[in-house]
Design an enzyme around this catalytic site. Structure first.
Site, mmCIF file in Angstrom:
data_model
loop_
_atom_site.group_PDB
_atom_site.id
_atom_site.type_symbol
_atom_site.label_atom_id
_atom_site.label_comp_id
_atom_site.label_asym_id
_atom_site.label_seq_id
_atom_site.Cartn_x
_atom_site.Cartn_y
_atom_site.Cartn_z
ATOM 1 N N LYS A 168 4.921 -3.145 -4.522
ATOM 2 C CA LYS A 168 4.310 -2.723 -5.775
ATOM 3 C C LYS A 168 2.818 -3.043 -5.848
ATOM 4 O O LYS A 168 2.054 -2.316 -6.496
ATOM 5 C CB LYS A 168 5.042 -3.356 -6.962
ATOM 6 C CG LYS A 168 6.487 -2.884 -7.087
ATOM 7 C CD LYS A 168 7.238 -3.561 -8.206
ATOM 8 C CE LYS A 168 6.879 -2.995 -9.541
ATOM 9 N NZ LYS A 168 7.822 -3.429 -10.602
ATOM 10 N N ASP A 173 6.298 -0.097 -16.264
ATOM 11 C CA ASP A 173 7.162 -1.221 -16.639
ATOM 12 C C ASP A 173 6.930 -1.657 -18.080
ATOM 13 O O ASP A 173 7.887 -1.954 -18.817
ATOM 14 C CB ASP A 173 6.932 -2.405 -15.695
ATOM 15 C CG ASP A 173 7.618 -2.234 -14.351
ATOM 16 O OD1 ASP A 173 8.612 -1.483 -14.286
ATOM 17 O OD2 ASP A 173 7.157 -2.843 -13.370
#
Length: 288
Positions: A81, A118
């Site tokens: 990520k 997120d």
């Protein structure tokens, strides 16, 4: 109010059989293929979403090859990520601030667009499961300072929490969050995490403690207000000891599965052209 991530301009046209997937190492444990597979079936889309186990040393090569193989985008999970930010051609301000991306769009012009959904998933889950939640009603307390915590902190500050308290076992990571996010962030030593909960209106566990196979999250909860909203990003198990203890004190609790579901929706919409619904049917499918 946290806004849904903007649509990427010049998104690739729909292929005959558009492909997407989740890139990680390892990745077999991911629930994302089940999640997106449910949506593909529900909306009758002739596409596929697959797990892609990619070793770190092969990440750059694989990313450049995927669009040529019919992929319109991908999700990214541990340990890639952070690494994908350096490989993407376009990085949203949100992803740059968080320091990680979880959603990639492969554009028609060949460029890779990186975003982080997120925080959007976190806030949308709270608003769906606890519609009475008011982020500006008092301080928020965040336990942990890793990548997930950075997304949560960014989202809560955007929602208007007046003060954001944070504690991490390694204090330097919490101090870095304060340096990156500003004066509303107050750092507590790990030994004072119980005090951090006093008066907090929103309390979030962003650590892996309490997850199946991990050590439990053991905190003194005496100062926790029964009026607080408490959520745990861990969703295996769905109802953690931390949530049960908070509920026993009268708190409203929200499990972490909804964050996983909601963070997936913007990517699915970009890749396949339909805004998917997050509902109980989807929860059952992912938990099956």
């Amino acid at each position: 109010m946290t806004q849904a991530p903007d649509s990427a301009p010049d998104a690739p046209p729909a292929a005959a059989v558009p492909l997407s997937g989740v890139i990680g190492w390892p990745v077999a444990h991911s629930r994302s293929p089940r999640l997106h597979g449910h949506w593909l079936a529900r909306y009758g889309i002739k596409g596929h979403y697959v797990p892609l186990a990619v070793a770190p040393e092969h990440l750059a090569q694989v990313l450049r090859a995927l669009p040529r193989a019919g992929f319109v985008g991908a999700n990214v999970t541990i340990p890639h990520k952070e690494s994908v930010l350096a490989l993407a051609d376009i990085v949203t301000d949100r992803a740059a601030l968080i320091g990680a991306a979880n959603t990639l769009i492969f554009r028609e012009d060949g460029r890779i667009h990186a975003d982080n959904t997120d925080g959007y998933g976190f806030v949308t889950n709270l608003r769906q499961q606890a519609p009475e939640w008011l982020p500006d009603s008092g301080p928020a307390a965040v336990i942990g300072a890793g990548g997930a915590a950075r997304a949560v902190v960014a989202a809560l500050l955007e929602c208007g929490v007046p003060e954001l308290r944070i504690a991490n076992r390694t204090r330097i990571r919490a101090d870095q969050l304060k340096a990156d996010f500003g004066a509303r962030v107050v750092v507590y030593d790990w030994a004072q995490v119980g005090n951090m909960l006093e008066g907090a209106a929103t309390i979030v566990n962003c650590t892996s403690m309490g997850m199946e196979g991990a050590q439990p999250l053991r905190l003194p909860l005496d100062a926790m207000s029964p009026d607080a909203l408490v959520t745990d990003l861990v969703y295996t198990p769905l109802d953690t000891h931390f949530l049960r203890d908070a509920r026993a004190r009268g708190c409203t609790t929200v499990d972490g599965l909804g964050m996983l579901l909601h963070q997936a929706a913007p990517g699915f919409e970009r890749w396949f052209g339909i805004h998917p619904q997050v509902d109980e049917e989807l929860r059952r499918a992912v938990l099956a």
